[in-house]
Design a protein around this motif. Structure first.
Motif, short mmCIF file in Angstrom:
data_model
loop_
_atom_site.label_atom_id
_atom_site.label_comp_id
_atom_site.label_asym_id
_atom_site.label_seq_id
_atom_site.Cartn_x
_atom_site.Cartn_y
_atom_site.Cartn_z
N GLY A 351 0.81 -1.21 0.00
CA GLY A 351 0.00 0.00 0.00
C GLY A 351 0.84 1.26 0.00
N VAL A 352 0.17 2.39 0.00
CA VAL A 352 0.83 3.69 -0.03
C VAL A 352 0.97 4.20 1.39
CG1 VAL A 352 0.69 6.06 -0.88
CG2 VAL A 352 -0.14 4.17 -2.30
N ARG A 357 0.27 10.06 0.95
CA ARG A 357 -1.01 9.95 0.23
C ARG A 357 -1.52 11.30 -0.26
NH1 ARG A 357 -4.27 5.50 3.99
NH2 ARG A 357 -2.77 3.80 3.65
N HIS A 395 -7.19 7.37 -5.85
CA HIS A 395 -6.53 6.31 -5.08
C HIS A 395 -7.33 6.05 -3.81
CE1 HIS A 395 -3.89 5.03 -1.71
NE2 HIS A 395 -3.49 4.16 -2.59
N THR A 397 -7.65 2.83 -0.43
CA THR A 397 -7.05 1.65 0.19
C THR A 397 -8.13 0.59 0.41
OG1 THR A 397 -5.42 3.05 1.31
CG2 THR A 397 -5.75 0.83 2.18
N SER A 403 -3.38 -1.31 -2.51
CA SER A 403 -3.73 -0.06 -3.18
C SER A 403 -4.79 -0.32 -4.24
CB SER A 403 -2.50 0.58 -3.83
OG SER A 403 -1.55 0.97 -2.86
#
Length: 428
Positions: A351-352, A357, A395, A397, A403
């Motif tokens: 994930g980011v 973010r 984007h 989650t 992602s």
């Protein structure tokens, strides 16, 4: 919640607020002035008068009073005026308003009454006049506030309109004005000049680089094609030659796309593009990134989806998102879901990071603490391509981590019309 009031309404609101405060202050002053006048004109005079009347009464002199003033002693006090403590009282008796003053001296009780109905009516007229004046003043303040605000911000409005029309820096209004508006106009002109020069230099650089890279890439493609022909009888070496050819072809497409990005979106043009086939091609190109990893790509699509776009640009955006998902996913599934409205690419990788973010689509933004460290340009290029094509990228989650990137497509009226015509022809 953000305040969306315009500058004109803000100035007018400040004007009206100032008028409200001032009118309220003067109304209060007028109200207390009337009350003070009442206390001085009536109560103070009655206090002096009752002392004189009591003195005359005790001396046996004849008491002569005005028509509206009456003096009562002991049993002569009317029933409705009895029971009041010594002092001045304001009472109402039927339709009349009166002030009475009560005095006790020894065993004697004295009451002096004054019919103030006329004064109370005059006081009511004064208060009504104050209220009407207050309302009229506020209405006048609103009108004057709007008119003044319009006049005050006229130079700002003209400057904003010129900036919105994208007028040339030398055509901006108030450039020669020696005040804050002139300073703002000159700052806009200077900044616009700098941005235009920067954009011109960027376009020239992008065009020059693309042009210079095309020649060696063309030579590489030709050499790889020739190498494939010569290695037709050597399958092992042929695989290497095919890889060289494919990579050179991909690089040539990317160079062409970069050249397109240097052009204005309005002059870019495009054609009906099958996203289904383009995504399938990009998935095939990403297979080498998954070699040796327990990762699968699942492609869910309802059929052949068409959009109006340039294949080179769409390939850059979708290819970058797919490569990121494959690169950062060590095991699991990369899910690709296509509909007529959007494309979703979801992975179950790390994930980011939370700290990047908010600036995910900015240039050179990279997460820390990850074994895959890129240049920080991939998502910035995707955002630039999406803006060029009129797409939207988002984007989020997923619940299970990882992602999820979503590319949303605009409506495609030309394709809708074509499908409508095809359906009509089929029904006919």
């Amino acid at each position: 919640m953000k305040n969306n009031f315009s500058l004109k309404h803000r100035i007018a609101g400040a004007f009206v607020l100032l008028a409200f405060v001032l009118c309220s202050f003067f109304s209060l002053v007028a109200y207390f002035s009337v009350e003070i006048a009442e206390a001085n004109l009536i109560d103070h005079n009655m206090s002096k008068l009752i002392e004189q009347v009591i003195s005359q009464h005790r001396n046996g002199h004849l008491i002569e009073l005005p028509e509206d003033i009456h003096f009562y002693v002991n049993q002569g006090i009317p029933a409705e005026l009895r029971g009041y403590a010594p002092g001045i009282h304001e009472i109402e008796s039927g339709t009349r308003a009166m002030h009475i003053i009560v005095r006790n001296q020894g065993s004697d009780h004295f009451v002096l009454s004054d019919d103030t109905s006329d004064f109370e009516f005059l006081e009511l007229l004064i208060f009504i006049s104050i209220g009407v004046g207050f309302i009229a003043s506020m209405l006048l303040a609103i009108v004057l506030g709007l008119a003044s605000a319009k006049r005050i911000i006229a130079p700002v409005t003209a400057l904003a309109a010129a900036v919105e029309r994208n007028d040339a820096p030398t055509m901006l209004p108030s450039l020669a004005t020696q005040n804050e508006i002139g300073m703002l106009a000159r700052a806009f002109a200077k900044r616009t000049d700098q941005l235009q020069q920067f954009l011109a230099d960027e376009k020239l650089f992008t065009g020059d680089v693309s042009h210079e890279l095309r020649t060696p890439l063309t030579i590489m493609l030709g050499a790889s094609e020739l190498l494939k022909v010569r290695l037709a009888q050597a399958p092992n070496e042929l695989v290497v030659a095919e890889r060289i050819r494919r990579v050179a072809a991909e690089a040539s497409e990317r160079v062409s796309a970069l050249l397109l990005l240097s052009q204005s979106p309005t002059a870019l043009g495009g054609s009906q593009l099958s996203l289904t086939h383009l995504i399938a091609r990009e998935i095939e190109r990403c297979q080498q990134l998954l070699a040796g990893k327990p990762v699968q790509i699942q492609f869910e699509e309802p059929g052949d989806i068409w959009v109006y776009a340039r294949a080179e640009l769409a390939g850059i955006a979708i290819g970058n998102l797919l490569r990121n998902a494959c690169q950062y996913t060590e095991e699991g599934t990369v899910r690709v879901q296509l509909t007529a409205q959007q494309l979703t690419i979801e992975d179950n990788g790390p994930g980011v990071p939370e700290n990047v973010r908010a600036r995910l689509f900015e240039r050179f933004v990279r997460g820390n603490g990850n074994q895959h460290v890129g240049s920080g340009l991939g998502l910035a290029i995707v955002k630039r391509v999406a803006d060029h094509l009129g797409w939207q990228i988002e984007h989020s989650t997923p619940d299970g981590g990882g992602s999820r990137f979503t590319l949303k497509f605009p409506s495609n009226p030309s394709l809708a019309g074509q499908m409508k015509n095809n359906n009509a022809a089929t029904q006919g």
